[in-house]
Scaffold this motif. Structure first.
Motif, mmCIF file in Angstrom:
data_model
loop_
_atom_site.group_PDB
_atom_site.id
_atom_site.type_symbol
_atom_site.label_atom_id
_atom_site.label_comp_id
_atom_site.label_asym_id
_atom_site.label_seq_id
_atom_site.Cartn_x
_atom_site.Cartn_y
_atom_site.Cartn_z
ATOM 1 N N ARG A 1 0.753 -1.136 0.081
ATOM 2 C CA ARG A 1 0.002 0.014 -0.092
ATOM 3 C C ARG A 1 0.853 1.087 0.001
ATOM 4 N N ALA A 2 2.000 1.029 0.779
ATOM 5 C CA ALA A 2 2.676 2.116 0.766
ATOM 6 C C ALA A 2 3.429 2.689 -0.633
ATOM 7 N N VAL A 3 3.847 1.516 -1.332
ATOM 8 C CA VAL A 3 4.475 1.709 -2.657
ATOM 9 C C VAL A 3 3.326 2.330 -3.547
ATOM 10 N N ALA A 4 2.007 2.078 -3.523
ATOM 11 C CA ALA A 4 1.276 2.580 -4.117
ATOM 12 C C ALA A 4 0.909 4.219 -3.946
ATOM 13 N N HIS A 5 1.030 4.227 -2.633
ATOM 14 C CA HIS A 5 0.620 5.696 -2.275
ATOM 15 C C HIS A 5 1.892 6.738 -2.563
ATOM 16 N N TYR A 6 3.031 6.133 -2.245
ATOM 17 C CA TYR A 6 4.416 7.228 -2.512
ATOM 18 C C TYR A 6 4.724 7.169 -3.611
ATOM 19 N N GLY A 7 4.278 5.898 -4.769
ATOM 20 C CA GLY A 7 4.995 5.926 -5.889
ATOM 21 C C GLY A 7 6.259 5.051 -6.229
ATOM 22 N N THR A 8 7.052 5.095 -5.369
ATOM 23 C CA THR A 8 8.278 4.300 -5.517
ATOM 24 C C THR A 8 8.575 3.269 -4.210
ATOM 25 N N VAL A 9 9.397 2.288 -4.478
ATOM 26 C CA VAL A 9 9.672 1.392 -3.223
ATOM 27 C C VAL A 9 10.464 2.143 -2.415
ATOM 28 N N THR A 10 11.531 3.006 -3.099
ATOM 29 C CA THR A 10 12.436 3.823 -2.023
ATOM 30 C C THR A 10 11.625 4.915 -1.174
ATOM 31 N N ALA A 11 10.737 5.611 -1.939
ATOM 32 C CA ALA A 11 9.984 6.645 -1.165
ATOM 33 C C ALA A 11 9.094 5.814 0.038
ATOM 34 N N ALA A 12 8.258 4.703 -0.491
ATOM 35 C CA ALA A 12 7.780 3.710 0.608
ATOM 36 C C ALA A 12 8.692 3.400 1.728
ATOM 37 N N ALA A 13 9.761 3.025 1.367
ATOM 38 C CA ALA A 13 10.814 2.403 2.429
ATOM 39 C C ALA A 13 10.998 3.597 3.450
ATOM 40 N N ARG A 14 11.204 4.959 2.767
ATOM 41 C CA ARG A 14 11.770 5.889 3.579
ATOM 42 C C ARG A 14 10.839 6.086 4.604
ATOM 43 N N ALA B 1 -1.474 -6.586 -8.504
ATOM 44 C CA ALA B 1 -1.504 -5.604 -7.336
ATOM 45 C C ALA B 1 -2.339 -4.833 -7.110
ATOM 46 N N GLU B 2 -2.797 -4.097 -8.219
ATOM 47 C CA GLU B 2 -3.794 -3.247 -8.236
ATOM 48 C C GLU B 2 -5.001 -3.677 -7.640
ATOM 49 N N SER B 3 -5.462 -5.037 -8.144
ATOM 50 C CA SER B 3 -6.616 -5.622 -7.656
ATOM 51 C C SER B 3 -6.623 -5.921 -6.171
ATOM 52 N N LEU B 4 -5.416 -6.353 -5.840
ATOM 53 C CA LEU B 4 -5.016 -6.638 -4.354
ATOM 54 C C LEU B 4 -5.135 -5.270 -3.561
ATOM 55 N N LEU B 5 -4.703 -4.239 -4.051
ATOM 56 C CA LEU B 5 -4.964 -2.821 -3.546
ATOM 57 C C LEU B 5 -6.364 -2.558 -2.888
ATOM 58 N N ALA B 6 -7.193 -2.637 -3.970
ATOM 59 C CA ALA B 6 -8.508 -2.246 -3.548
ATOM 60 C C ALA B 6 -8.863 -3.192 -2.423
ATOM 61 N N HIS B 7 -8.627 -4.438 -2.248
ATOM 62 C CA HIS B 7 -9.223 -5.210 -1.265
ATOM 63 C C HIS B 7 -8.438 -4.734 -0.039
ATOM 64 N N ALA B 8 -7.212 -4.488 -0.278
ATOM 65 C CA ALA B 8 -6.283 -3.938 1.121
ATOM 66 C C ALA B 8 -7.024 -2.517 1.582
ATOM 67 N N LEU C 1 0.386 11.842 6.279
ATOM 68 C CA LEU C 1 0.312 11.399 7.600
ATOM 69 C C LEU C 1 -1.012 10.684 8.012
ATOM 70 N N LEU C 2 -2.067 10.721 7.286
ATOM 71 C CA LEU C 2 -3.133 10.102 7.424
ATOM 72 C C LEU C 2 -2.814 8.719 6.996
ATOM 73 N N PHE C 3 -2.406 8.680 5.855
ATOM 74 C CA PHE C 3 -1.880 7.302 5.295
ATOM 75 C C PHE C 3 -1.096 6.498 6.535
ATOM 76 N N GLU C 4 -0.139 6.999 6.813
ATOM 77 C CA GLU C 4 0.869 6.601 7.875
ATOM 78 C C GLU C 4 0.357 6.013 9.271
#
Length: 301
Positions: A11-24, A62-69, A136-139
């Motif tokens: 979910r974080a990768v989808a929100h932030y756009g990249t694996v690196t940004a999500a990891a941060r 992944a997009e399908s899974l995110l709707a359920h997530a 901040l809401l997402f996190e």
């Protein structure tokens, strides 16, 4: 069985756009975040990431899974509410965020009212700009935000967030005292078409509103100065350096030799309250929203 922690990384990768940004954002290393997603993919026996240039993108699976997530996250919020449903009045910690004007006019008086009415509730306010409020809401780092509606925001139908209208904040034309329009109760923006203009900086969420309002009046403003803070804008107007559109919620220095003139056509921006999906039903959030709805009508009078 899906590991919800790994699902949150996706979910974080989808929100932030990249694996690196999500990891941060999650305080992971990029390799650790990637490993979590790879393990989730193995658990489900599907590909979740696909190569895209030098990076990756989410796969259709992944997009399908995110709707359920997102639905799972909202149900989890509701489950927590159900478990605490018998605990009575709002209590504990309520974290709220907003941009400067929203804090000054809405969140500060809201917090004072809540403190007087609910002594077991503690309100913490954080000033931040609109995109950061969604992060901040997402996190899970804040519970309630006041945001300005902009084209860059997540869509209203995004299941991760519950965005609800709060108020329309009209823009006033602000001119120096002594200006030909200063004595008018109301004026059309086209009457200021040949004036020099002071506009928000390009990255400001209010910039599109100002430019669109002028465009609807039939002209492109000659922007000679840019400012981030509304009181800076007002000082520039006071020195005769141009005219400006300023939201009515913005509280300007009272000693400045300027005049607010209401605009025909009612250019305005929309302010929304925003929680995580399902989060609006928390007793503390409900109490805060109730106070904001009471404050909103008088804020722009």
């Amino acid at each position: 069985m899906i590991d919800l922690r790994r699902l949150h990384v996706l979910r974080a990768v989808a929100h932030y756009g990249t694996v690196t940004a999500a990891a941060r954002a999650l305080h992971f290393t990029p390799s650790a975040a990637s490993q979590q997603i790879r393990q989730l993919a193995r658990d489900l026996d599907v590909d979740l990431l696909e190569p895209q240039g030098r990076g990756v993108r989410l796969s259709p699976a992944a997009e399908s899974l995110l709707a359920h997530a997102d639905a799972i996250q909202a149900r989890w919020e509701q489950a927590e509410l159900d478990l605490r449903a018998d605990r009575g009045a709002p209590a504990g910690l309520l974290r709220v965020t907003g941009f400067p004007v929203a804090i000054s006019v809405l969140l500060a008086p809201m917090a004072a009212r809540l403190g007087a009415r609910h002594p077991r509730l503690t309100v913490r306010i954080l000033e931040t700009e609109v995109p950061k409020s969604f992060d901040l809401l997402f996190e899970g780092a804040t519970d309630l935000a006041i945001v300005e509606a902009t084209p860059r925001n997540p869509p209203l139908g995004d299941a991760r967030f519950d965005q609800r209208p709060l108020l329309d904040d009209p823009f006033d034309l602000v001119v120096p005292k002594g200006h030909p329009l200063a004595g008018r109760e109301r004026a059309g923006l086209e009457e200021a078409a040949r004036e020099p203009w002071i506009a928000p900086v390009p990255e400001s969420p209010c910039r599109p509103h100002v430019m669109s309002a002028c465009g609807a009046a039939g002209f492109t403003p000659d922007v000679v100065h840019h400012a981030l803070d509304w009181n800076v804008t007002a000082h520039l107007v006071a020195h005769g350096l141009g005219v400006a559109l300023i939201p009515r919620l913005a509280q300007l220095s009272p000693h400045l030799p300027i005049t607010r003139v209401r605009c025909t056509g009612n250019p305005h921006r929309k302010l929304l309250t925003c929680t995580r999906g399902g989060g609006h039903a928390r007793p503390a959030v409900e109490a805060a929203l109730r106070e904001l709805r009471e404050l909103a009508p008088t804020a722009v009078a």
